[in-house]
Design a protein around this motif. Structure first.
Motif, PDB file in Angstrom:
ATOM      1  N   PHE A 199       0.844  -1.190   0.000  1.00 18.39           N
ATOM      2  CA  PHE A 199       0.000   0.000   0.000  1.00 18.39           C
ATOM      3  C   PHE A 199       0.884   1.246   0.000  1.00 18.39           C
ATOM      4  CE2 PHE A 199       0.698   1.527   4.285  1.00 18.39           C
ATOM      5  CZ  PHE A 199       0.947   0.401   5.061  1.00 18.39           C
ATOM      6  N   THR A 200       0.295   2.325  -0.355  1.00 12.38           N
ATOM      7  CA  THR A 200       0.998   3.613  -0.417  1.00 12.38           C
ATOM      8  C   THR A 200       0.829   4.334   0.917  1.00 12.38           C
ATOM      9  OG1 THR A 200       0.601   3.749  -2.784  1.00 12.38           O
ATOM     10  CG2 THR A 200       1.232   5.785  -1.657  1.00 12.38           C
ATOM     11  N   GLU A 201       1.936   4.832   1.447  1.00 13.67           N
ATOM     12  CA  GLU A 201       1.871   5.553   2.723  1.00 13.67           C
ATOM     13  C   GLU A 201       1.217   6.908   2.538  1.00 13.67           C
ATOM     14  OE1 GLU A 201       6.332   4.578   2.522  1.00 13.67           O
ATOM     15  OE2 GLU A 201       6.065   5.459   4.505  1.00 13.67           O
ATOM     16  N   ARG A 202       0.772   7.421   3.647  1.00 16.34           N
ATOM     17  CA  ARG A 202       0.221   8.783   3.719  1.00 16.34           C
ATOM     18  C   ARG A 202      -0.921   8.994   2.731  1.00 16.34           C
ATOM     19  NH1 ARG A 202       2.764  12.169   7.253  1.00 16.34           N
ATOM     20  NH2 ARG A 202       4.760  11.422   8.063  1.00 16.34           N
ATOM     21  N   THR A 203      -1.654   7.933   2.500  1.00 15.77           N
ATOM     22  CA  THR A 203      -2.933   8.037   1.798  1.00 15.77           C
ATOM     23  C   THR A 203      -3.902   7.107   2.515  1.00 15.77           C
ATOM     24  OG1 THR A 203      -2.407   6.236   0.269  1.00 15.77           O
ATOM     25  CG2 THR A 203      -1.837   8.471  -0.440  1.00 15.77           C
ATOM     26  N   TRP A 204      -5.159   7.426   2.406  1.00 12.70           N
ATOM     27  CA  TRP A 204      -6.166   6.557   3.005  1.00 12.70           C
ATOM     28  C   TRP A 204      -6.354   5.317   2.144  1.00 12.70           C
ATOM     29  CZ3 TRP A 204      -8.018   6.533   7.754  1.00 12.70           C
ATOM     30  CH2 TRP A 204      -7.962   7.709   8.514  1.00 12.70           C
ATOM     31  N   ASN A 205      -6.368   4.175   2.811  1.00 13.97           N
ATOM     32  CA  ASN A 205      -6.667   2.908   2.161  1.00 13.97           C
ATOM     33  C   ASN A 205      -7.806   2.234   2.915  1.00 13.97           C
ATOM     34  OD1 ASN A 205      -4.268   2.388   0.134  1.00 13.97           O
ATOM     35  ND2 ASN A 205      -3.351   3.204   2.007  1.00 13.97           N
ATOM     36  N   VAL A 206      -8.567   1.451   2.172  1.00 13.81           N
ATOM     37  CA  VAL A 206      -9.671   0.706   2.789  1.00 13.81           C
ATOM     38  C   VAL A 206      -9.426  -0.768   2.524  1.00 13.81           C
ATOM     39  CG1 VAL A 206     -12.153   0.333   2.876  1.00 13.81           C
ATOM     40  CG2 VAL A 206     -11.246   2.619   2.353  1.00 13.81           C
ATOM     41  N   VAL A 207      -9.453  -1.537   3.583  1.00  8.50           N
ATOM     42  CA  VAL A 207      -9.229  -2.973   3.447  1.00  8.50           C
ATOM     43  C   VAL A 207     -10.397  -3.706   4.077  1.00  8.50           C
ATOM     44  CG1 VAL A 207      -7.895  -3.076   5.595  1.00  8.50           C
ATOM     45  CG2 VAL A 207      -7.570  -4.829   3.834  1.00  8.50           C
ATOM     46  N   ALA A 208     -10.814  -4.793   3.428  1.00 12.35           N
ATOM     47  CA  ALA A 208     -11.953  -5.577   3.916  1.00 12.35           C
ATOM     48  C   ALA A 208     -11.642  -7.058   3.779  1.00 12.35           C
ATOM     49  CB  ALA A 208     -13.196  -5.234   3.119  1.00 12.35           C
ATOM     50  N   LEU A 209     -12.037  -7.808   4.791  1.00 12.95           N
ATOM     51  CA  LEU A 209     -11.858  -9.265   4.792  1.00 12.95           C
ATOM     52  C   LEU A 209     -13.224  -9.894   4.996  1.00 12.95           C
ATOM     53  CD1 LEU A 209     -10.295 -11.948   4.990  1.00 12.95           C
ATOM     54  CD2 LEU A 209      -9.853 -11.405   7.401  1.00 12.95           C
ATOM     55  N   THR A 210     -13.653 -10.729   4.060  1.00  9.63           N
ATOM     56  CA  THR A 210     -14.946 -11.404   4.127  1.00  9.63           C
ATOM     57  C   THR A 210     -14.719 -12.878   4.389  1.00  9.63           C
ATOM     58  OG1 THR A 210     -15.906  -9.843   2.555  1.00  9.63           O
ATOM     59  CG2 THR A 210     -17.057 -11.937   2.895  1.00  9.63           C
ATOM     60  N   VAL A 211     -15.403 -13.378   5.418  1.00  5.06           N
ATOM     61  CA  VAL A 211     -15.334 -14.808   5.729  1.00  5.06           C
ATOM     62  C   VAL A 211     -16.747 -15.360   5.675  1.00  5.06           C
ATOM     63  CG1 VAL A 211     -13.207 -14.735   7.049  1.00  5.06           C
ATOM     64  CG2 VAL A 211     -15.353 -14.232   8.204  1.00  5.06           C
ATOM     65  N   VAL A 212     -16.982 -16.276   4.755  1.00  6.73           N
ATOM     66  CA  VAL A 212     -18.271 -16.947   4.615  1.00  6.73           C
ATOM     67  C   VAL A 212     -17.975 -18.429   4.501  1.00  6.73           C
ATOM     68  CG1 VAL A 212     -20.357 -17.234   3.231  1.00  6.73           C
ATOM     69  CG2 VAL A 212     -19.308 -14.960   3.469  1.00  6.73           C
ATOM     70  N   GLY A 213     -18.321 -19.144   5.524  1.00  7.39           N
ATOM     71  CA  GLY A 213     -17.937 -20.556   5.533  1.00  7.39           C
ATOM     72  C   GLY A 213     -16.434 -20.669   5.419  1.00  7.39           C
ATOM     73  N   GLY A 214     -15.993 -21.429   4.397  1.00  4.21           N
ATOM     74  CA  GLY A 214     -14.563 -21.567   4.174  1.00  4.21           C
ATOM     75  C   GLY A 214     -14.029 -20.589   3.160  1.00  4.21           C
ATOM     76  N   GLN A 215     -14.878 -19.743   2.632  1.00  7.91           N
ATOM     77  CA  GLN A 215     -14.475 -18.794   1.599  1.00  7.91           C
ATOM     78  C   GLN A 215     -13.954 -17.521   2.256  1.00  7.91           C
ATOM     79  OE1 GLN A 215     -14.595 -19.054  -1.946  1.00  7.91           O
ATOM     80  NE2 GLN A 215     -13.512 -17.095  -1.911  1.00  7.91           N
ATOM     81  N   LEU A 216     -12.761 -17.159   1.873  1.00  5.47           N
ATOM     82  CA  LEU A 216     -12.144 -15.933   2.381  1.00  5.47           C
ATOM     83  C   LEU A 216     -11.823 -15.023   1.202  1.00  5.47           C
ATOM     84  CD1 LEU A 216     -10.924 -18.504   4.201  1.00  5.47           C
ATOM     85  CD2 LEU A 216      -9.929 -16.597   5.428  1.00  5.47           C
ATOM     86  N   THR A 217     -12.205 -13.772   1.319  1.00  3.01           N
ATOM     87  CA  THR A 217     -11.979 -12.806   0.253  1.00  3.01           C
ATOM     88  C   THR A 217     -11.441 -11.523   0.865  1.00  3.01           C
ATOM     89  OG1 THR A 217     -13.861 -13.741  -0.943  1.00  3.01           O
ATOM     90  CG2 THR A 217     -13.013 -11.611  -1.690  1.00  3.01           C
ATOM     91  N   VAL A 218     -10.426 -10.997   0.216  1.00  2.00           N
ATOM     92  CA  VAL A 218      -9.830  -9.736   0.676  1.00  2.00           C
ATOM     93  C   VAL A 218     -10.006  -8.708  -0.419  1.00  2.00           C
ATOM     94  CG1 VAL A 218      -7.746  -8.567   1.458  1.00  2.00           C
ATOM     95  CG2 VAL A 218      -8.139 -10.965   2.089  1.00  2.00           C
ATOM     96  N   ARG A 219     -10.460  -7.530  -0.026  1.00  2.00           N
ATOM     97  CA  ARG A 219     -10.572  -6.421  -0.956  1.00  2.00           C
ATOM     98  C   ARG A 219      -9.724  -5.273  -0.412  1.00  2.00           C
ATOM     99  NH1 ARG A 219     -15.440  -8.933  -1.173  1.00  2.00           N
ATOM    100  NH2 ARG A 219     -16.386  -9.198  -3.266  1.00  2.00           N
TER     101      ARG A 219
END
Lengths: 259, 760
Positions: A199-219
């Motif tokens: 990620f780039t410093e000194r900027t806002w970043n949004v991170v999300a982790l979704t866990v549904v059953g065994g499915q994991l997704t990162v945005r």
């Protein structure tokens, strides 16, 4: 009439000056020796550092059930949070999490505020949460490590179990820059490793982790950056924010929503 | 009236405001003239290093750290080198690196000490590297603490090793060793305050001084405490004022014993933020100064170098990213700085060490975090002090030398700084006011005392010098020195001899030269002499041998072996030889060029002595009381003349040196060619006796105990008459042609030998 008005004006001006001077004298009463001590040296002039700016706008999910939300606007915003060190540390060297200007800040360790690379997390929510998306915005000034935790279970952080996504800033040498991992009883197993980018410093970043059953997704900033299917998924647990106790990183707009 | 009152009050208020207004801060330096960053690099083989330390001595800098979550290491390099070679592994330092850290210190003799914790075993270790560069065994400092962390080591000027460490929720503990770490005093606490989770500072000063500093709570705040060694324990003082939090202090002593402490404010901003330092005053107070404001990360290092300059190191982020900052306060100058290292990023726990070699340097090590593990990063800063003086170099650095003209050696100053115009010096001690100042030059010759020149112990001598400039009053505060072995003289034993006194080697070939096989050492009848040169412990060994007719002439040279030289050599100046005194010099040099010319006078005597047969004197032969096989031969008033030789004898007319005697059972007509076995006998001194003639003096020479068996076979040794033939020799061994014959009778009674009685 004229002489009286002029004298009154002069009196008001002089009185104002007197009051102002007295206020200045009172304000200059020493409040501590250090305050009187001006630095003997000055740093060279540097270009101004970027200001933090506003948090990124979060589009509300259409079909989600909010489980938790935190904007860290008040000092008591941490009351419902559990702050842990994910490594063995001495009692006087625990990571500091503080509310600063309406944001959650990782503020180094201990009373003396010494920076440390020890891993730390701020956790919230219910151990019974199963499927959800945990999301946070972060702004990094120096720390260089940010992440999310999902389905956290365990009384002792060093032997707890959870899913963790962590990302490094681009200017760090280390690779991979992104890791999605499963921690079982304190032992981490990599599920996905992304060599670059970070990620780039000194900027806002949004991170999300979704866990549904065994499915994991990162945005990251709305884009899917990592996905994995765990054939033996962790059942449930709290959600949280992950970083290192180096200080210099801010979090805001934390949310946990069920699908 | 009212107006006047208002005006007066207003004036008073304005005056008060003026006095209360803060003065505009006058920063001492907007720029940092002379401060330089020399180099900055990541140290190889330092993965997972925590809390690195650094120390420098002479032209070497040493860094200690743990690495790989396994071991303690030490790196070393030359001061200005731009990289560390691979480190030396010292011992196990496993577990979490935060709790298995190291510390390093130097002794006054150049020894290096490293202390570290192996947390899995809860053991603190120490190893010492001696001045020769050899690491000793790991010594156990402590293994009884529950959880020792962040050990610090320092060595006092008296050679006592101090190791201090922290145990959470306890005071700082320490132990001492006076035998290189073999044994340690019991563990003792520094005061009774529990130290907080900050680094410890430990430093040594002159005259056995030692100081420790740590962070501990007092009231509602974190405060800085200093313990000063009083000979038996640390006397603890608080160095900071209450009302704010302070942490991460270090301590240093100047060369005159001044003690300094530096620390940081915990606050990010405001009047209690920044870098602070204090010098303890005579009253025991700690009046402090504030170096910079703003947020500071980790330890602030203050380090006083050998000349008393102060070097400050800290990490801050005035540019938005952490950088190592350096400020320098020269002992005779203004505080300047800060300048920064070339690296900005995630960097922590910097430690600095100031020292002087050919300039004033500050060595800094810190942790550089790369995203997963910390590694050691090294920065070298240079102060802007002017160094004065230089080290002497004797004879261009040779390990051994002789002495030149005037018993001097060459001394040069290849790296002198400044412009000295005078020098004073002394051998094997530092110069004092009793030693005169003399004119300095870059290359000069200095006298060596006789005691060193004439010494045969072959040990090193140390030259101490001190330079000054009489115009600027600059003077070296530390004397410089160089060591060399001075071989001041040739050590050899030299002697010459009559070659006919030696019967082996080439001399045997001369046996046919007429004359006796013997004579005085200073005489020769041929232009040859026997020469022996033997080494006598020369420090550089004998090198060359030559002979000549003057001390500086080299006419013939000869090889020297380990045992020297023994053999026959010709007289010098052969082509111009005349009988009589021949000047003869033996010239020996040693390995460093010392020359010694050994003078001899050799007398060439080619003429035979003459026996006056008409008036030879008298010869009396009598039995020796020891047995008649022995005979006493007494000559009275012998008349032997020689053109060259005059004996040093009571008889002023004695011209013979010895006798050549042969025995025979039969009378022979020509004993010279009859094949008799002649024996050389050196004649004793003449004895003056009153003459039978009135008023006269007779001179007698007695050969005692002449054996009638000499030169005869066993078969010939039977009772009866024995003929004795005598010729006379000059000192060169030339014999008279004429001879005396005498007869003795013997029953062959062998000489009795009396032995002492032996009692067991």
């Amino acid at each position: 009439m004229r002489r009286y008005r002029t004298s009154a004006i002069v009196s008001v001006i002089v009185g104002t000056l007197i009051l102002g001077a007295l206020a200045l004298v009172v304000w200059q009463v020493p409040q501590g020796v250090a305050q009187e001590q001006q630095p003997l040296l000055q740093y060279p002039a540097y270009p101004p550092t970027p200001t933090m700016g506003l948090n990124p706008t979060q589009a509300p999910a259409l079909s989600s059930v909010p489980l938790a939300q935190a904007n860290f606007d008040t000092p008591d915003a941490l009351n419902s949070w559990i702050l842990v060190d994910l490594e063995t540390v001495l009692a006087d060297s625990r990571a500091n999490w503080v509310i600063t200007n309406g944001r959650l800040e990782q503020d180094e360790t201990g009373r003396a505020k010494n920076p440390s690379i020890q891993e730390t997390a701020a956790l919230t929510g219910s151990p019974a949460w199963t499927d959800y998306t945990v999301q946070v915005s972060f702004y990094d000034e120096m720390n260089g490590t940010a992440g999310l935790i999902a389905r956290y279970q365990g009384a002792e952080p060093t032997t707890a179990s959870y899913y963790r996504y962590r990302i490094l800033k681009n200017t760090y040498e280390a690779r991979p820059k992104q890791v999605l991992e499963k921690v079982e009883n304190g032992v981490a197993t990599t599920l996905v490793a992304v060599d670059a980018p970070g990620f780039t410093e000194r900027t806002w970043n949004v991170v999300a982790l979704t866990v549904v059953g065994g499915q994991l997704t990162v945005r990251l900033n709305g884009q899917v950056v990592a996905e994995s299917v765990d054939a033996a998924p962790l059942a449930a647990g709290q959600a949280g924010i992950y970083t290192r106790a180096i200080g210099g990183i801010f979090f805001d707009d934390f949310s946990v929503v069920a699908p | 009236m009212l107006r006047k009152i208002i005006i007066a009050l207003g004036s008073l208020a304005m005056l008060a405001a003026t006095l209360a207004a803060p003065t505009v801060p006058q920063a001492l330096a907007q720029t940092s003239p002379g401060l330089k960053l020399i180099t900055d690099f990541r140290v190889t083989h330092s993965s997972d290093d925590k809390y690195p330390h650094v120390v420098a001595f002479g032209n070497e800098v040493y860094a200690s750290g743990n690495a790989d979550q396994s071991s303690a290491f030490v790196w070393s390099k030359a001061v200005t080198a731009t990289g560390f070679p691979s480190p030396t592994e010292l011992g196990a330092a496993g577990g979490k690196p935060d709790y298995s850290s190291t510390s390093i210190a130097r002794g006054l003799d150049g020894s290096i000490y490293v202390a570290w914790v192996n947390q899995p075993s809860r053991t603190i270790y120490l190893r010492q590297r001696n001045p020769a560069g050899t690491w000793g065994a790991a010594r156990i400092v402590d293994r009884d603490s529950s959880f020792p962390v962040t050990p610090e080591v320092s060595v006092s000027s008296t050679g006592q090793i101090f190791v201090a460490w922290r145990i959470p929720d306890s005071p700082i503990y320490y132990r001492r060793s006076s035998d290189g770490g073999v044994t340690w005093t019991p563990t003792v606490g520094v005061g009774d305050k529990n130290a907080f989770a900050s680094l410890i500072g430990l430093a040594a000063g002159p005259n056995g001084a030692m100081g420790v500093t740590f962070t501990a709570g007092e009231g509602d705040n974190l405060q800085i405490f200093v313990g000063l060694w009083d000979g038996t324990s640390f006397a603890v003082e608080r160095a900071t004022n209450l009302g704010a939090d302070y942490a991460d202090s270090t301590i240093s002593f100047g060369p005159t014993g001044k003690v300094y402490v530096a620390w940081r404010g915990v606050a990010d901003s405001g009047g209690n933020a920044g870098v602070f330092y204090a010098e303890r005053d005579a009253a025991g107070g700690w009046p402090r100064s504030r170096l910079v404001g703003g947020k500071i990360h980790g330890a602030v290092t203050i380090s006083a170098d050998e000349m008393g300059n102060l070097h400050f190191t800290w990490i801050a982020q005035p540019s938005g990213a952490n950088v190592v900052n350096y400020a320098f306060y020269p002992v005779n100058g203004d505080l300047t700085g800060p300048i920064t290292s070339g690296y900005s990023g995630v960097i922590f726990n910097a430690r600095g060490f100031g020292h002087v070699s050919n300039n004033a340097y500050n060595h800094v090590v810190a942790e550089e975090f790369t995203g997963t593990t910390p590694q050691m990063r090294y920065s070298l800063f240079q102060g802007h002090m002017t160094i004065f003086g230089g080290s002497p170099v004797i004879e261009n650095g040779a390990p051994r030398t002789g002495v030149g003209t005037g018993s001097t050696v060459q001394v040069s100053f290849p790296n002198v700084a400044g412009t000295p115009d005078q020098l004073r010096y002394a051998w094997n001690r530092a110069p004092t006011d009793a030693d005169a100042w003399q004119t300095y030059s870059t290359t000069m010759r200095l006298a060596v005392p006789t005691s060193i020149i004439s010494s045969t112990t072959c040990t090193d001598s140390v030259l101490y010098t001190q330079l000054r400039n009489t115009t600027t009053s600059q003077m070296e505060t530390t004397v410089q020195s160089d060591t060399i072995q001075i071989d001041g003289m040739v050590s050899a034993g030299v002697q010459i001899d009559n070659l006919f006194n030696h019967t082996t080697g080439s001399v045997a070939e001369l046996s046919n030269v007429q004359g006796a096989p013997g004579g005085d050492a200073a005489y020769t009848r041929v232009p040859l002499v026997y020469l022996a040169v033997r080494p006598q412990g020369d420090c550089s060994g004998l090198a060359t041998l030559s002979i000549g007719s003057t001390p500086t002439t080299v006419e013939n040279s000869y090889a020297l072996t380990a045992t020297g030289f023994q053999g026959v050599v010709p007289l010098p100046n052969l082509m111009n030889l005349t009988p009589g005194k021949v000047p003869f010099y033996v010239r020996v040099t040693d390995g460093v060029g010392n020359v010694q010319a050994y003078p001899f006078d050799v007398i060439l005597d080619e003429d035979k002595p003459v026996l006056d047969l008409l008036n030879p004197g008298t010869l009396t032969v009598t039995d020796s009381p020891s047995g008649d096989v022995l005979q006493n031969l007494t000559f009275t008033n012998l008349k032997v003349t020689d053109g060259t030789y005059v004996a040093s004898d009571p008889d002023p007319n004695r011209h013979f040196w010895g006798l050549w005697i042969a025995n025979s059972r039969d009378a022979v007509n020509n004993p010279v060619s009859a094949g008799l076995k002649w024996t050389v006998v050196k004649a004793p001194a003449s004895v003056a006796v009153p003459s039978t003639a009135a008023g006269g003096i007779d001179y007698t020479v007695t050969i005692k105990n002449w054996s009638l068996a000499t030169g005869l076979t066993r078969a010939q040794m039977t009772p009866g008459d024995y003929f004795i033939y005598i010729r006379f020799l000059d000192a060169a061994g030339n014999p008279t042609d004429a001879y005396l014959e005498t007869l003795a009778s013997s029953q062959m009674n062998l000489a009795k030998t009396y032995l002492p009685l032996t009692v067991r």
